[in-house]
Design an enzyme around this catalytic site. Sequence first.
Site, PDB file in Angstrom:
ATOM      1  CG  ASN A 155       0.498 107.953  24.126  1.00  0.00           C
ATOM      2  OD1 ASN A 155       0.580 108.497  23.028  1.00  0.00           O
ATOM      3  ND2 ASN A 155       1.519 107.320  24.687  1.00  0.00           N
ATOM      4  CE  LYS A 201       1.235 103.569  23.622  1.00  0.00           C
ATOM      5  NZ  LYS A 201       2.076 102.611  24.289  1.00  0.00           N
ATOM      6  CG  HIS A 256       5.529 107.439  26.485  1.00  0.00           C
ATOM      7  ND1 HIS A 256       5.987 106.198  26.111  1.00  0.00           N
ATOM      8  CD2 HIS A 256       4.236 107.270  26.870  1.00  0.00           C
ATOM      9  CE1 HIS A 256       5.003 105.318  26.250  1.00  0.00           C
ATOM     10  NE2 HIS A 256       3.926 105.940  26.716  1.00  0.00           N
ATOM     11  CD  GLU A 297       5.551 103.341  23.717  1.00  0.00           C
ATOM     12  OE1 GLU A 297       5.062 104.243  23.016  1.00  0.00           O
ATOM     13  OE2 GLU A 297       4.858 102.446  24.260  1.00  0.00           O
ATOM     14  CD  GLU A 317       2.492 105.917  30.849  1.00  0.00           C
ATOM     15  OE1 GLU A 317       1.301 105.771  30.599  1.00  0.00           O
ATOM     16  OE2 GLU A 317       3.365 106.014  29.974  1.00  0.00           O
ATOM     17  N   GLY A 366       1.499  98.421  27.375  1.00  0.00           N
ATOM     18  CA  GLY A 366       1.218  97.639  26.175  1.00  0.00           C
ATOM     19  C   GLY A 366       1.357  96.141  26.370  1.00  0.00           C
ATOM     20  CB  SER A 389      -2.146  97.192  30.601  1.00  0.00           C
ATOM     21  OG  SER A 389      -1.100  96.871  29.713  1.00  0.00           O
TER      22      SER A 389
HETATM   23  C1  PEP Z   1       1.094 104.514  27.293  1.00  0.00           C
HETATM   24  O1  PEP Z   1       1.606 104.360  26.192  1.00  0.00           O
HETATM   25  O2  PEP Z   1       1.242 105.574  27.884  1.00  0.00           O
HETATM   26  C2  PEP Z   1       0.299 103.417  27.859  1.00  0.00           C
HETATM   27  C3  PEP Z   1      -0.076 103.495  29.101  1.00  0.00           C
HETATM   28  O3  PEP Z   1       0.011 102.374  27.006  1.00  0.00           O
HETATM   29  P1  PEP Z   1      -0.983 101.132  27.308  1.00  0.00           P
HETATM   30  O4  PEP Z   1      -2.221 101.696  27.948  1.00  0.00           O
HETATM   31  O5  PEP Z   1      -1.228 100.536  25.967  1.00  0.00           O
HETATM   32  O6  PEP Z   1      -0.246 100.208  28.239  1.00  0.00           O
END
Ligand code: PEP
Length: 251
Positions: A9, A11, A95, A97, A167, A173, A213
């Site tokens: 992703n 972003k 997601h 976000e 998630e 993040g 992460s």
């Molecule tokens: C994501 O945005 O779906 C995600 C898992 O981000 P990160 O790996 O940076 O935590």
Amino acid sequence: MRKNIIAGNWKMNLTPSESKGLVNMLKDACEAAKCDVVFCVPYVDIDTVTKELEGCKNIAVGAQNLHFEDHGAYTGEVSADMLKEMGVKYVIIGHSERRQYFGETDETVNKKIKMALRKGLIPILCVGETLQMKDDGITIDHISIQIKRAFRGVDSEDVDRVIIAYEPIWAIGTGRTASAYQAEEVCAGIRAIIGDIYGDEIAENIRILYGGSMNSENCEELMAMPDIDGGLIGGASLKNDFNLIVNSVRE
Ligand code: PEP
């Protein structure tokens, strides 16, 4: 059996010209990987990335959102047909976000899942709890509600085309990863919820990813878990780490 999948992703990162550099850095390792690989890129990068990936069979392009209507007066939005015509195969839906900053709700998630399925796109449905919910011990209750609402009205023959990404919001993040056992517990719980709604066979077929992460150091342990079929990778999808992650996946 379920084929593993690693989805990046990106972003809101990389202009079209910058995206070329990343694709070329990742292409060879992703093409040789023993799992499906998806680059979920900003809308404006789709054309460039698709062209850079011409001839690569193992790597698909995904979007990070879509609108739930076919077309109309929705300024700034992008429809499933538009994505399809650009060569997009996957789309991230719900997601955290988007839920947090852009008013995405379980209801819009449900409409978007149905639209994606109707148009032949593969939805990557994101679910997950906040730190407060985790501390209150209501992770699986919350995720159960998110899943039941996301799948409302989805026919059983379409369900296993959906990919679910677990998630935990507190891990996105932040550099904090759920331990492999924590992640497995929730992913197994998600499979059980799908089993309750649609039966064991569909639950066995549906692919469930972990995201939060995930990186080249923790991916092997996470991927070794029986109910984790891959990863949705944010930060680490923008660097060489992604090559290491896809290379670490076994058949
Ligand atoms: C994501 O945005 O779906 C995600 C898992 O981000 P990160 O790996 O940076 O935590």
